[in-house]
Design a protein around this motif. Structure first.
Motif, PDB file in Angstrom:
ATOM      1  N   TYR A 116       0.834  -1.205   0.000  1.00  0.00           N
ATOM      2  CA  TYR A 116       0.000   0.000   0.000  1.00  0.00           C
ATOM      3  C   TYR A 116       0.868   1.255   0.000  1.00  0.00           C
ATOM      4  O   TYR A 116       0.570   2.238  -0.695  1.00  0.00           O
ATOM      5  N   ALA A 117       1.946   1.219   0.764  1.00  0.00           N
ATOM      6  CA  ALA A 117       2.854   2.370   0.788  1.00  0.00           C
ATOM      7  C   ALA A 117       3.602   2.521  -0.528  1.00  0.00           C
ATOM      8  O   ALA A 117       3.817   3.641  -1.007  1.00  0.00           O
ATOM      9  N   LEU A 118       3.992   1.402  -1.146  1.00  0.00           N
ATOM     10  CA  LEU A 118       4.768   1.469  -2.382  1.00  0.00           C
ATOM     11  C   LEU A 118       3.893   1.672  -3.609  1.00  0.00           C
ATOM     12  O   LEU A 118       4.257   2.416  -4.520  1.00  0.00           O
ATOM     13  N   GLY A 119       2.738   1.005  -3.641  1.00  0.00           N
ATOM     14  CA  GLY A 119       1.905   1.052  -4.835  1.00  0.00           C
ATOM     15  C   GLY A 119       1.016   2.262  -4.919  1.00  0.00           C
ATOM     16  O   GLY A 119       0.820   2.835  -5.997  1.00  0.00           O
ATOM     17  N   ILE A 120       0.467   2.690  -3.775  1.00  0.00           N
ATOM     18  CA  ILE A 120      -0.465   3.817  -3.766  1.00  0.00           C
ATOM     19  C   ILE A 120       0.157   5.043  -3.099  1.00  0.00           C
ATOM     20  O   ILE A 120      -0.055   6.175  -3.530  1.00  0.00           O
ATOM     21  N   VAL A 183       0.416  -4.952  -8.284  1.00  0.00           N
ATOM     22  CA  VAL A 183      -1.038  -4.880  -8.460  1.00  0.00           C
ATOM     23  C   VAL A 183      -1.570  -3.500  -8.075  1.00  0.00           C
ATOM     24  O   VAL A 183      -2.355  -2.887  -8.805  1.00  0.00           O
ATOM     25  N   LEU A 184      -1.129  -2.976  -6.932  1.00  0.00           N
ATOM     26  CA  LEU A 184      -1.629  -1.679  -6.466  1.00  0.00           C
ATOM     27  C   LEU A 184      -1.078  -0.518  -7.287  1.00  0.00           C
ATOM     28  O   LEU A 184      -1.644   0.582  -7.262  1.00  0.00           O
ATOM     29  N   GLY A 185       0.025  -0.748  -8.014  1.00  0.00           N
ATOM     30  CA  GLY A 185       0.537   0.301  -8.876  1.00  0.00           C
ATOM     31  C   GLY A 185      -0.397   0.633 -10.022  1.00  0.00           C
ATOM     32  O   GLY A 185      -0.337   1.734 -10.574  1.00  0.00           O
ATOM     33  N   THR A 186      -1.281  -0.315 -10.372  1.00  0.00           N
ATOM     34  CA  THR A 186      -2.264  -0.087 -11.447  1.00  0.00           C
ATOM     35  C   THR A 186      -3.667   0.129 -10.897  1.00  0.00           C
ATOM     36  O   THR A 186      -4.633   0.010 -11.651  1.00  0.00           O
ATOM     37  N   PHE A 187      -3.788   0.421  -9.602  1.00  0.00           N
ATOM     38  CA  PHE A 187      -5.103   0.638  -9.010  1.00  0.00           C
ATOM     39  C   PHE A 187      -5.712   1.920  -9.582  1.00  0.00           C
ATOM     40  O   PHE A 187      -5.024   2.929  -9.730  1.00  0.00           O
ATOM     41  N   PRO A 188      -7.009   1.914  -9.926  1.00  0.00           N
ATOM     42  CA  PRO A 188      -7.621   3.108 -10.545  1.00  0.00           C
ATOM     43  C   PRO A 188      -7.510   4.335  -9.648  1.00  0.00           C
ATOM     44  O   PRO A 188      -7.975   4.338  -8.503  1.00  0.00           O
ATOM     45  N   VAL A 205      -9.194   4.411   3.341  1.00  0.00           N
ATOM     46  CA  VAL A 205      -9.020   3.989   1.950  1.00  0.00           C
ATOM     47  C   VAL A 205      -8.452   2.571   1.883  1.00  0.00           C
ATOM     48  O   VAL A 205      -8.869   1.755   1.049  1.00  0.00           O
ATOM     49  N   LEU A 206      -7.523   2.277   2.787  1.00  0.00           N
ATOM     50  CA  LEU A 206      -6.916   0.949   2.786  1.00  0.00           C
ATOM     51  C   LEU A 206      -7.935  -0.144   3.097  1.00  0.00           C
ATOM     52  O   LEU A 206      -8.048  -1.131   2.368  1.00  0.00           O
TER      53      LEU A 206
END
Length: 298
Positions: A116-120, A183-188, A205-206
């Motif tokens: 979550y910290a890295l992707g979002i 996966v979270l790097g491509t989260f809308p 949000v998490l």
């Protein structure tokens, strides 16, 4: 004078032949060839388990005289009872369940927070950090065993289940972080922006937005982490030297001596040790298949 209007006769309908739809279950010879190859491969993989099952119920005399490939002449169950009592299987089962279950849950939690910290969260140097997690997955356990042994000795965690839980939580979460960060790097972004406009904080949000969408993937990670940790041998062998703390794979290896091995008892122990993992996989098979399918659809 009444005028009657006659409806014109409808034109005859043309006979249309039903279109042949290609059924996915009838795709020609190639499908049957692939099915045959997969069936043969599955049977080949089952051969070692068949030999283990045969030798688990074979007496030592029968094994030494007829060999491991023969059919047992009697239903020998002493090997099962010998292994159960000699290694104290209930205690070893509890140790393995405690370690594998704790690592599975903690590994998933740590993976979600890191990803979550890295992707979002878009931490600075994200690509370098993800690369470090990928590098950590590639390191062999043999290269880590001495530093882990030395550190656990210094902090007083040697020969405790907690040391193994911490080690495998870090190891498994490295893989989970690398996977979930991608996966979270491509989260809308639109979904995240809408949640922010509604006044949702980062934790909201998490747990209210990101976590429900990741639930199938997290279920797959939980199952994999449990099975991988359950089958680990090298690190528990080095870190757990007391019989009261050892796991099932370590207890199974203790049956084999330097110059003598009771093959029927070893096969019986391997059979008993394999049953919990198989039952766990069968119980969560639908969860695993749903998680993989959901990940493929996303």
């Amino acid at each position: 004078m009444a005028v009657t209007l006659e409806r014109p006769a409808p034109a005859p309908l043309r006979e249309t032949k039903p279109r042949k739809t290609r059924d996915r279950h009838h795709r020609g010879v190639s499908r049957w060839v692939v099915l045959a190859v997969v069936t043969v491969a599955a049977l080949v993989m089952l051969v070692p388990f068949v030999f283990m099952l045969l030798n688990a119920f074979k007496s030592p005399g029968d094994y030494s005289s007829a060999g491991p490939l023969s059919w047992p002449t009697e239903f020998y169950t002493k090997g099962l009872t010998t292994y159960w009592n000699q290694v104290n299987f209930p205690l070893k089962f509890w140790n393995s369940l405690l370690i594998a279950g704790s690592v599975a849950v903690l590994g998933v939690v740590v993976s979600v927070l890191n990803a979550y910290a890295l992707g979002i969260g878009r931490v600075k140097g994200r690509l370098w950090i993800v690369g470090l997690f990928l590098l950590a997955n590639m390191l062999p356990q043999e290269a880590l065993i001495y530093p882990l042994y030395y550190i656990s000795k210094q902090i007083g965690l040697y020969n405790t289940q907690l040391s193994v839980i911490i080690i495998f939580t870090v190891i498994q979460s490295a893989f989970g972080t690398y996977l979930l960060a991608s996966v979270l790097g491509t989260f809308p972004k639109s979904v995240l922006e809408a949640a922010s406009l509604d006044g949702a904080g980062k934790w909201t949000v998490l747990w209210r937005v990101v976590f429900p969408n990741l639930r199938p993937t997290l279920a797959v990670l939980l199952i994999f982490f449990f099975i991988w940790t359950w089958n680990e041998f090298l690190i528990p062998l080095v870190m757990l030297i007391d019989n009261s703390t050892q796991t099932i794979p370590v207890a199974l290896a203790s049956l084999q001596g330097d110059r003598l091995m009771d093959a029927p008892t070893t096969n019986a122990g391997a059979l008993i040790s394999l049953v919990p993992a198989i039952l766990f996989f069968i119980v969560f098979q639908r969860t695993l298949s749903r998680g993989i399918t959901a990940g493929a659809e996303k």
